[in-house]
Scaffold this motif. Sequence first.
Motif, mmCIF file in Angstrom:
data_model
loop_
_atom_site.group_PDB
_atom_site.id
_atom_site.type_symbol
_atom_site.label_atom_id
_atom_site.label_comp_id
_atom_site.label_asym_id
_atom_site.label_seq_id
_atom_site.Cartn_x
_atom_site.Cartn_y
_atom_site.Cartn_z
ATOM 1 N N ASN A 98 9.097 -19.675 -65.754
ATOM 2 C CA ASN A 98 10.193 -19.867 -67.002
ATOM 3 C C ASN A 98 11.481 -19.745 -66.313
ATOM 4 O OD1 ASN A 98 11.111 -17.160 -66.597
ATOM 5 N ND2 ASN A 98 9.129 -16.255 -67.912
ATOM 6 N N ASP A 99 12.427 -20.204 -67.358
ATOM 7 C CA ASP A 99 13.889 -20.153 -66.920
ATOM 8 C C ASP A 99 14.416 -18.863 -66.503
ATOM 9 O OD1 ASP A 99 13.840 -22.625 -67.450
ATOM 10 O OD2 ASP A 99 14.646 -22.612 -69.524
ATOM 11 N N SER A 100 14.075 -17.714 -67.111
ATOM 12 C CA SER A 100 14.658 -16.302 -66.734
ATOM 13 C C SER A 100 14.168 -15.957 -65.234
ATOM 14 C CB SER A 100 13.952 -15.221 -67.707
ATOM 15 O OG SER A 100 12.851 -15.092 -67.717
ATOM 16 N N GLU A 101 13.002 -16.235 -64.720
ATOM 17 C CA GLU A 101 12.511 -16.225 -63.465
ATOM 18 C C GLU A 101 13.330 -16.985 -62.534
ATOM 19 O OE1 GLU A 101 7.774 -15.010 -64.098
ATOM 20 O OE2 GLU A 101 8.467 -16.909 -64.191
ATOM 21 N N LEU A 102 13.426 -18.210 -62.911
ATOM 22 C CA LEU A 102 14.202 -19.087 -62.001
ATOM 23 C C LEU A 102 15.921 -18.629 -61.918
ATOM 24 C CD1 LEU A 102 13.740 -21.691 -60.331
ATOM 25 C CD2 LEU A 102 14.415 -22.984 -62.298
ATOM 26 N N LYS A 103 16.188 -18.036 -63.058
ATOM 27 C CA LYS A 103 17.748 -17.693 -62.948
ATOM 28 C C LYS A 103 17.633 -16.341 -62.023
ATOM 29 C CE LYS A 103 19.487 -19.436 -67.287
ATOM 30 N NZ LYS A 103 19.705 -18.938 -68.589
ATOM 31 N N ARG B 201 17.631 -17.464 -58.528
ATOM 32 C CA ARG B 201 18.978 -18.271 -58.136
ATOM 33 C C ARG B 201 19.974 -17.093 -57.935
ATOM 34 N NH1 ARG B 201 20.821 -23.072 -58.580
ATOM 35 N NH2 ARG B 201 19.166 -23.855 -59.953
ATOM 36 N N ALA B 202 20.164 -16.079 -58.834
ATOM 37 C CA ALA B 202 20.958 -15.116 -58.531
ATOM 38 C C ALA B 202 21.087 -14.361 -57.473
ATOM 39 C CB ALA B 202 21.026 -14.044 -59.769
ATOM 40 N N ARG B 203 19.414 -14.026 -56.805
ATOM 41 C CA ARG B 203 19.066 -13.385 -55.778
ATOM 42 C C ARG B 203 19.617 -14.294 -54.531
ATOM 43 N NH1 ARG B 203 13.027 -11.692 -53.955
ATOM 44 N NH2 ARG B 203 13.370 -11.001 -51.945
ATOM 45 N N LEU B 204 19.392 -15.389 -54.641
ATOM 46 C CA LEU B 204 19.648 -16.354 -53.387
ATOM 47 C C LEU B 204 21.212 -16.306 -53.197
ATOM 48 C CD1 LEU B 204 16.912 -19.036 -53.912
ATOM 49 C CD2 LEU B 204 17.355 -17.345 -52.277
ATOM 50 N N GLU B 205 21.956 -16.612 -54.482
ATOM 51 C CA GLU B 205 23.293 -16.669 -54.325
ATOM 52 C C GLU B 205 24.051 -14.966 -53.859
ATOM 53 O OE1 GLU B 205 24.230 -17.936 -58.348
ATOM 54 O OE2 GLU B 205 23.971 -20.037 -57.507
ATOM 55 N N ASP B 206 23.399 -13.965 -54.080
ATOM 56 C CA ASP B 206 23.803 -12.749 -53.766
ATOM 57 C C ASP B 206 23.613 -12.536 -52.251
ATOM 58 O OD1 ASP B 206 24.697 -12.063 -56.067
ATOM 59 O OD2 ASP B 206 22.760 -10.671 -56.559
ATOM 60 N N GLU B 207 22.455 -13.238 -51.556
ATOM 61 C CA GLU B 207 22.167 -13.123 -50.268
ATOM 62 C C GLU B 207 23.138 -14.153 -49.574
ATOM 63 O OE1 GLU B 207 18.055 -14.015 -49.148
ATOM 64 O OE2 GLU B 207 17.409 -12.719 -50.741
ATOM 65 N N LEU B 208 23.325 -15.325 -50.013
ATOM 66 C CA LEU B 208 24.555 -16.056 -49.342
ATOM 67 C C LEU B 208 25.845 -15.262 -49.247
ATOM 68 C CD1 LEU B 208 24.209 -19.606 -50.987
ATOM 69 C CD2 LEU B 208 23.918 -18.822 -48.545
ATOM 70 N N ALA C 283 16.195 -23.997 -50.685
ATOM 71 C CA ALA C 283 15.617 -23.223 -51.720
ATOM 72 C C ALA C 283 16.407 -23.600 -52.951
ATOM 73 C CB ALA C 283 15.270 -21.832 -51.645
ATOM 74 N N LEU C 284 17.581 -23.533 -52.667
ATOM 75 C CA LEU C 284 18.562 -23.884 -53.970
ATOM 76 C C LEU C 284 18.436 -25.248 -54.405
ATOM 77 C CD1 LEU C 284 21.645 -21.609 -53.415
ATOM 78 C CD2 LEU C 284 19.893 -21.301 -55.153
ATOM 79 N N ALA C 285 18.181 -26.180 -53.346
ATOM 80 C CA ALA C 285 18.035 -27.798 -53.487
ATOM 81 C C ALA C 285 16.750 -27.923 -54.319
ATOM 82 C CB ALA C 285 18.330 -28.410 -52.334
ATOM 83 N N ARG C 286 15.689 -27.109 -53.932
ATOM 84 C CA ARG C 286 14.395 -27.275 -54.548
ATOM 85 C C ARG C 286 14.755 -26.873 -56.160
ATOM 86 N NH1 ARG C 286 12.803 -25.150 -49.647
ATOM 87 N NH2 ARG C 286 12.083 -23.182 -50.418
ATOM 88 N N GLY D 32 9.115 -23.421 -56.431
ATOM 89 C CA GLY D 32 7.830 -22.544 -56.580
ATOM 90 C C GLY D 32 6.714 -23.343 -56.320
ATOM 91 N N TYR D 33 6.883 -24.562 -56.043
ATOM 92 C CA TYR D 33 5.833 -25.339 -55.557
ATOM 93 C C TYR D 33 5.706 -25.715 -53.950
ATOM 94 C CZ TYR D 33 5.480 -26.153 -60.512
ATOM 95 O OH TYR D 33 5.200 -26.038 -61.593
ATOM 96 N N CYS D 34 4.586 -25.860 -53.227
ATOM 97 C CA CYS D 34 4.561 -25.736 -52.022
ATOM 98 C C CYS D 34 5.076 -27.138 -51.397
ATOM 99 C CB CYS D 34 2.917 -25.687 -51.544
ATOM 100 S SG CYS D 34 2.615 -25.923 -49.661
#
Length: 112
Positions: A2-7, A10-17, A73-76, A83-85
């Motif tokens: 769902n959208d909240s999981e995706l957000k 995204r937030a986690r990946l941006e924090d890692e960057l 991952a952000l591009a995906r 979330g898809y192989c």
Amino acid sequence: MNDSELKGFRARLEDELAALDHEDDLGAEGQKVVTLDQQSVGRLSRMDALQGQAMAKATQARREAHRIRIHAALARMEDGEFGYCTDCGEEIAPKRLELDPTVPTCISCAQG
């Protein structure tokens, strides 16, 4: 997913960057050229400095590889494929994504 999981991912990946950028700033000093002037630094100290420089460069290379995985991952996410192989197209297990949201493959494809 769902959208909240995706957000959340995204937030986690941006924090890692952001954390990688901060670590780059901290590690820049260790990558500087080692002075070969024996008058200012002894031979063993220079060897230690060269080893420290090599370690700093290797750490930088690992950070850059992780940065590339994050951008992929952000591009995906942008393409609606997160979330898809990337090999078989099946959904990646949520627990696997929670462990590392940059993984591009399901566990079956990762095992070969």
